[in-house]
Design a protein around this motif. Structure first.
Motif, PDB file in Angstrom:
ATOM      1  N   THR A   1     -12.363 -70.927 -12.144  1.00 22.26           N
ATOM      2  CA  THR A   1     -12.764 -72.258 -12.624  1.00 22.26           C
ATOM      3  C   THR A   1     -13.720 -72.134 -13.800  1.00 22.26           C
ATOM      4  OG1 THR A   1     -12.576 -73.222 -10.400  1.00 22.26           O
ATOM      5  CG2 THR A   1     -13.942 -74.421 -11.972  1.00 22.26           C
TER       6      THR A   1
ATOM      7  N   ARG B   1      -7.701 -78.334 -20.022  1.00 28.55           N
ATOM      8  CA  ARG B   1      -6.970 -78.537 -18.754  1.00 28.55           C
ATOM      9  C   ARG B   1      -5.466 -78.522 -19.009  1.00 28.55           C
ATOM     10  NH1 ARG B   1      -9.456 -82.976 -17.048  1.00 28.55           N
ATOM     11  NH2 ARG B   1     -11.182 -81.683 -16.346  1.00 28.55           N
TER      12      ARG B   1
ATOM     13  N   HIS C   1      -8.803 -73.319 -13.495  1.00 26.00           N
ATOM     14  CA  HIS C   1      -8.950 -74.767 -13.387  1.00 26.00           C
ATOM     15  C   HIS C   1     -10.137 -75.210 -14.245  1.00 26.00           C
ATOM     16  CE1 HIS C   1      -6.223 -74.492  -9.976  1.00 26.00           C
ATOM     17  NE2 HIS C   1      -6.908 -73.412  -9.644  1.00 26.00           N
TER      18      HIS C   1
ATOM     19  N   THR D   1     -11.136 -83.044 -10.871  1.00 25.55           N
ATOM     20  CA  THR D   1     -11.193 -82.581 -12.263  1.00 25.55           C
ATOM     21  C   THR D   1     -12.459 -83.081 -12.972  1.00 25.55           C
ATOM     22  OG1 THR D   1      -9.798 -84.456 -12.879  1.00 25.55           O
ATOM     23  CG2 THR D   1      -8.706 -82.334 -12.579  1.00 25.55           C
TER      24      THR D   1
END
Ligand SMILES: NC(=O)c1ccc[n+]([C@@H]2O[C@H](COP(=O)([O-])OP(=O)(O)OC[C@H]3O[C@@H](n4cnc5c(N)ncnc54)[C@H](OP(=O)(O)O)[C@@H]3O)[C@@H](O)[C@H]2O)c1
Length: 256
Positions: free
Chosen positions: A133, A167, A176, A220
């Protein structure tokens, strides 16, 4: 992002939101590495919180980013989360010629080039991890302008757009992109801000953020309730009122 079992680097965590988040993520079962320029604070954090690793990094300096990134990856080959948290917020008056350019350039260097250079330094490593991430940090001011801080607002809007675009680019990879969108939170980001009664207490902000991360592993954009007034003015159709309230020209409606 899963809430535990990660190895997380937070450049910009010697104080404020970064430090509070680092401590909570350590409590939740993550290996955390705290970065920043103030070595006295880094030493204090290392002593007071065994298990946290620390590293000196100046995110306004690309050479410092490159050497800290190499060091962090070498010490923590399992690193799978990077949070480019470091930021500065300084008032500028663009109607005073000569009075703002230096501040504007410093703000872009730290708040925009900093995260871009950090992501560039870690992307290859993160793409090689099974689950990774990048957690960017924008602001409610990405969505509604505070009169005193034009360049700060602009850099945070840029971070929002960068996050949205990355993204799309990282879709289908193991990386991510999660965006933290803090409202005004009581920290030392600006003089007097830690005592501002209109800002959200830091502990409350971190509590709600951790709850959101735990409840929504696929989130998100991490939006606490307090930021939605700024975040959704355009969508609600009351952006002019949001800007007026934010800039103190109208009192905030009780419902917001
Ligand atoms: N507080 C709010 O109201 C609010 C709202 C929305 C977004 N944010 C964002 O949240 C982030 C954290 O801010 P904060 O409120 O927690 O303020 P803060 O307490 O002033 O923390 C800022 C952190 O950034 C680090 N930093 C600044 N310049 C750096 C540099 N050149 N290199 C390395 N580290 C640097 C500082 O560490 P050193 O000084 O030790 O380097 C410090 O750890 C920022 O990106 C800010 O824009 C804050």
């Amino acid at each position: 992002m899963r809430i535990n079992g990660n190895t997380i680097f937070i450049p910009g965590a010697t104080s404020g939101i970064g430090l509070a988040l680092a401590l909570r993520l350590q409590d939740a079962g993550n290996q955390v590495i705290v970065g920043g320029r103030r070595t006295a604070l880094l030493n204090e954090i290392a002593v007071q919180h065994p298990g946290i690793d620390t590293i000196r990094i100046d995110t306004s300096d690309s050479a410092s980013i490159a050497s800290a990134a190499a060091e962090v990856i070498s010490r923590h080959p399992d690193l799978n989360v990077v949070v480019p948290m470091a930021g500065i917020m300084r008032a500028e008056d663009w109607t005073m010629p000569g009075g703002f350019l230096e501040t504007a350039e410093a703000t872009v260097t730290t708040n925009l080039f900093g995260p871009i250079r950090l992501i560039a330094a870690f992307a290859e490593h993160l793409l090689a991890q099974p689950d990774a991430t990048i957690m960017t940090v924008s602001s409610g001011l990405a969505f509604a302008p505070l009169r005193f801080t034009p360049t700060y607002n602009a850099t945070k809007a840029a971070i929002h757009q960068l996050s949205e675009t990355l993204r799309l680019q990282f879709e289908g990879t193991s990386v991510h992109i999660v965006e933290l969108v803090p409202p005004s939170v009581q920290t030392d980001l600006m003089p007097g801000h830690a005592e501002d009664p209109n800002a959200m207490p830091l502990d409350d902000y971190i509590d709600e953020t951790m709850r959101l991360l735990e409840a929504q592993p696929d989130v998100t954009e991490v939006q606490v309730e307090r930021v939605k007034f700024l975040r959704y003015g355009e969508a609600r159709g009351d952006q002019a009122q949001v800007i007026a309230v934010l800039n103190g020209r109208e009192s905030e409606p009780a419902a917001s």
